[in-house]
Design a protein around this motif. Structure first.
Motif, PDB file in Angstrom:
ATOM      1  N   UNK B 172       0.885  -1.147  -0.377  1.00 40.51           N
ATOM      2  CA  UNK B 172       0.177  -0.305  -0.081  1.00 40.51           C
ATOM      3  C   UNK B 172       0.999   1.512  -0.390  1.00 40.51           C
ATOM      4  N   UNK B 173       0.567   2.193  -0.995  1.00 40.85           N
ATOM      5  CA  UNK B 173       0.738   3.625  -0.624  1.00 40.85           C
ATOM      6  C   UNK B 173       0.983   4.161   0.734  1.00 40.85           C
ATOM      7  N   UNK B 174       2.344   4.359   0.562  1.00 42.60           N
ATOM      8  CA  UNK B 174       3.039   5.044   2.006  1.00 42.60           C
ATOM      9  C   UNK B 174       2.493   6.668   2.508  1.00 42.60           C
ATOM     10  N   UNK B 175       3.372   7.438   3.476  1.00 41.05           N
ATOM     11  CA  UNK B 175       2.381   8.431   3.802  1.00 41.05           C
ATOM     12  C   UNK B 175       2.838   9.538   2.662  1.00 41.05           C
ATOM     13  N   UNK B 176       1.359   9.662   1.645  1.00 41.99           N
ATOM     14  CA  UNK B 176       1.889  10.356   0.440  1.00 41.99           C
ATOM     15  C   UNK B 176       1.055  10.815   0.020  1.00 41.99           C
ATOM     16  N   UNK B 177       0.091  11.527   0.923  1.00 49.67           N
ATOM     17  CA  UNK B 177      -1.667  12.770   0.588  1.00 49.67           C
ATOM     18  C   UNK B 177      -2.866  11.539   0.503  1.00 49.67           C
ATOM     19  N   UNK B 178      -3.460  12.257  -1.160  1.00 45.59           N
ATOM     20  CA  UNK B 178      -4.968  10.949  -0.988  1.00 45.59           C
ATOM     21  C   UNK B 178      -4.870  10.557  -2.011  1.00 45.59           C
ATOM     22  N   UNK B 179      -4.205  10.678  -2.923  1.00 45.75           N
ATOM     23  CA  UNK B 179      -3.696  10.288  -4.555  1.00 45.75           C
ATOM     24  C   UNK B 179      -2.824  10.033  -5.105  1.00 45.75           C
ATOM     25  N   UNK B 180      -1.926   9.312  -6.097  1.00 49.47           N
ATOM     26  CA  UNK B 180      -0.955   8.906  -6.615  1.00 49.47           C
ATOM     27  C   UNK B 180      -1.648  10.335  -7.411  1.00 49.47           C
ATOM     28  N   UNK B 181       0.441  11.253  -7.703  1.00 46.90           N
ATOM     29  CA  UNK B 181       0.849  12.649  -7.876  1.00 46.90           C
ATOM     30  C   UNK B 181       0.496  12.678  -9.320  1.00 46.90           C
ATOM     31  N   UNK B 182       0.352  11.348 -10.340  1.00 46.12           N
ATOM     32  CA  UNK B 182      -0.537  11.536 -11.438  1.00 46.12           C
ATOM     33  C   UNK B 182      -1.977  11.530 -11.745  1.00 46.12           C
ATOM     34  N   UNK B 183      -2.525  11.453 -11.244  1.00 46.11           N
ATOM     35  CA  UNK B 183      -3.666  11.490 -11.046  1.00 46.11           C
ATOM     36  C   UNK B 183      -4.829  12.517 -10.362  1.00 46.11           C
ATOM     37  N   UNK B 184      -5.659  12.812 -11.483  1.00 47.01           N
ATOM     38  CA  UNK B 184      -5.743  13.653 -11.244  1.00 47.01           C
ATOM     39  C   UNK B 184      -7.027  13.593 -10.103  1.00 47.01           C
TER      40      UNK B 184
END
Lengths: 339, 348
Positions: B172-184
């Protein structure tokens, strides 16, 4: 299921039933035969094992309890207490229960109608909604609850104690069972309501031909309602007596002592009630010989040695067709003056 | 026993009583939040203008902020402004507090709602299995829920990140906010990315948002989940002993069906009120987890606000929390009154 078995075949037959909680045997060999339409009472002090018999027959003993011996037959077929699915099929359809306290015997958050319907749907899953509702209303009417349509939508807290017990009786007879086990059905009710509930049970039995086992400590109720009475003491049936000879004809010293301890209306005020000295023995440490011997006014030294014999007090009369055998489990049953 | 004539007035009375209670609670909360922050030493005007400003500038800012008014007047202004959603401007950076909170609330709400879902579903499943099966399973559930109750959230959060996050197993993604950066982010409807993603027909956004949510929501759900598990297990144990369960079994209903339909139902009702409070505490209590996961919710704004003695931000948050608590509590009570026949006012 609803087809009444031939009169010769007992609705319920219990042979040598034994129940234990852990290492302690609380029911120690109980025999019981009830024919269709017959009403048999089981009486005794609290702790004598009478309620345990009721729950054991239903296969609903509390955790830790188990049937350790004996054979139970309902309408001719042997009950296997290890087959939970078969038990589920039998409960409610062949054998049903009216429980002690109507105030706690209904789910407080389900409507009365849904609780009666649950019993119907369990055994007739294909019944239509309309048919279930109609049958529920019919059942409530049959147990004497007025305005059944409105009452079905109500919840237990909107019912009085007597009305709740009526609803529970409706649940118990919903599938025309062969045997109805009533465990202290009137104990929690006030006296006038008690009489109404007993009358209701009486009329249902006559109408449906259901066999009834009435478990109670109320020896007066049993003598009025039942054809036959089984008196239990320390996990055994110590006397089996037709209820019309119970008063005046009881042979076992324990039964006599129980009867003498009943309050009699009209007895002079201030006169002490008779009572039985001592207390029932703990089931984990029963005295040798007859369990009642230590408290018995008629006990002799040999009473404390070996199991007391089953004595036939009187043979059934021809008129009674074998239903009224009177036996007592007491060495001196024939010597004790009847009282 | 129905009281057809008095039932409406009884319902009205009960509603009016509940409303009065809500107002009293909110008023009290507003007084507390107002007084506590005013009682704290330090001068926000001085913080804004800086240590080198002249007394004239300082006085000007004080007047502008209304800090010269008598306290009761400040309090009344504060109430009026809160009710009209004018929560003022941050003393430290001049940002519109209402806008800041509005922008950040959805992230916190989404996290809290998922954590609530995890906590409730987990608690119902574990408690029901434990009380139905008993034995070793019940023992394990008890120990796990006790440990869960005593474990600090931020520690769980860190362990989860280290083990499952990008630096560990990478599931699972770590502490990187709410969405993967390339997704709008999905088109804004509710502000909850999972919901908006589904509404917009973007399953990838939904699953990515859910993956980002999973670890913080689980960390957040642990304590309330353990609490609800204990509560539900105890309730079910009580109900299972009730005579009516024996009566249900005597109809031929299997043990599992009786447990599900009657024991669980009766055990859930008294837990509903607690569930309302749990939801409120999840919304307002995610500060630590938000900082571990770098979650762009209101928690971080609050921390900054407290550090900078930013009355406007902290007061708005405190009172908003009170409103949420009261709302969740009232809603839970209303739900209980709807689903529990014993509390329903008879209308028949």
């Amino acid at each position: 299921m609803s087809a009444a078995p031939s009169p010769a075949l007992p609705a319920l037959s219990v042979e040598g039933l034994r129940v234990a909680y852990g290492d302690v045997e609380v029911v120690r060999g109980v025999d019981l035969v009830v024919r269709p339409g017959e009403k048999v009472g089981v009486v005794g002090e609290s702790g004598c094992g009478k309620s345990t018999v009721a729950l054991a027959l239903m296969g609903l003993l509390a955790a830790g309890g188990s049937v350790t011996g004996g054979a139970v037959t309902v309408s001719g077929s042997r009950v296997d207490y290890h087959d939970e699915r078969a038990l589920d099929r039998m409960r409610g359809s062949q054998l049903s229960l009216v429980f002690q306290d109507p105030l706690t015997s209904l789910d407080p958050v389900k409507s009365i109608g849904s609780q009666i319907a649950e019993a119907l749907r369990r055994h007739s899953p294909r019944m239509s909604r309309a048919a279930v509702r109609a049958r529920c209303a019919e059942l409530l009417t049959a147990v004497g609850v007025p305005e059944p349509e409105r009452r079905l939508r109500q919840y237990p807290h909107e019912f009085s104690g007597g009305m709740r017990q009526r609803a529970l009786i409706a649940v118990a007879v919903a599938n025309d069972p062969a045997v109805l086990i009533a465990d202290e059905p009137t104990t929690a009710l006030d006296v006038t309501t008690q009489a109404q509930v007993v009358d209701l049970l009486d009329s249902l039995v006559d109408g449906l031909g259901v066999a009834v086992v009435l478990v109670t400590h109320d020896i007066g109720l049993v003598s009025e309602f039942c054809d036959r009475v089984l008196v239990m003491y320390a996990g055994r049936v110590v006397e089996e007596v037709p209820s019309d000879v119970l008063f005046g004809g009881a042979a076992h010293p324990y039964t006599r002592a129980l009867l003498e301890s009943l309050p009699v209306p009209g007895r002079p005020r201030g006169e002490d009630l008779a009572w039985i000295p001592g207390a029932p023995p703990p089931l984990s440490a029963l005295p040798p010989g007859c369990s009642f011997a230590p408290r018995c006014a008629w006990a002799q030294p040999e009473c404390s040695v070996g199991t007391p014999p089953r004595v036939v007090v009187s043979e059934p009369s021809v008129a009674a067709l074998g239903t009224a055998l009177h036996t007592a489990e007491c060495r001196r049953a024939l010597e004790v003056p009847r009282g | 026993m129905s009281r057809p004539t008095s039932s409406t007035s009884a319902a009205l009375k009960r509603g009016a009583g509940a409303l009065l209670g809500v107002l009293a609670t909110l008023l009290l909360a507003s007084v507390v939040s107002f007084v506590v922050l005013r009682a704290v030493p330090g001068d926000p005007a001085r913080l804004i203008v800086g240590p080198l400003a002249t007394p004239d500038v300082l006085a000007g800012v004080r007047t502008q902020l209304g800090l010269d008014d008598p306290l009761w007047l400040q309090y009344l202004h504060y109430l009026r402004d809160f009710a009209t959603l004018q929560w003022g401007y941050s003393y430290s950076n001049g940002a519109d507090v209402t806008a800041v909170i509005a922008a950040r609330l959805p992230a916190t709400l989404e996290l809290a709602l998922w954590a609530f879902l995890f906590a409730v579903v987990g608690a119902v499943v574990v408690a029901t299995l434990a009380s139905y099966r008993g034995g070793a399973l019940a023992g394990v559930a008890k120990v796990v829920s006790l440990v869960g109750l005593g474990t600090p959230q931020f520690w769980v959060a860190l362990v989860l990140v280290l083990v499952l996050g990008s630096s560990g197993l990478g599931v699972l993604p770590g502490p990187s906010g709410r969405l993967t950066s390339f997704l709008e982010p999905p088109p804004h409807v509710t502000g909850l990315y999972t919901v908006d993603g589904l509404l917009a027909g973007q399953p990838i956004v939904f699953s990515d948002a859910l993956a980002h949510l999973a670890l913080p929501a689980i960390s957040l759900a642990l304590i309330p989940g353990a609490f609800l598990t204990r509560l539900l297990t105890a309730n079910q144990a009580d109900v299972a002993r009730a005579p009516f369960v024996t009566v249900v079994r005597s109809k031929g209903v299997s043990r599992w069906a009786a447990h599900r339909r009657h024991v669980l139902h009766n055990a859930l009702l008294p837990s509903l009120a607690s569930a309302g409070l749990v939801l409120a505490s999840l919304i307002t209590g995610s500060v630590l987890v938000e900082s571990v996961f770098n979650w762009p919710g209101i928690g971080q704004v609050l921390v900054q606000g407290v550090q900078r003695q930013d009355f406007a931000v902290v007061q708005a948050f405190v009172l908003l929390s009170a409103v949420l608590y009261v709302a969740a509590n009232t809603a839970a009570d209303a739900v209980v009154a709807l689903v529990d026949p014993r509390l329903r006012v008879s209308t028949r």
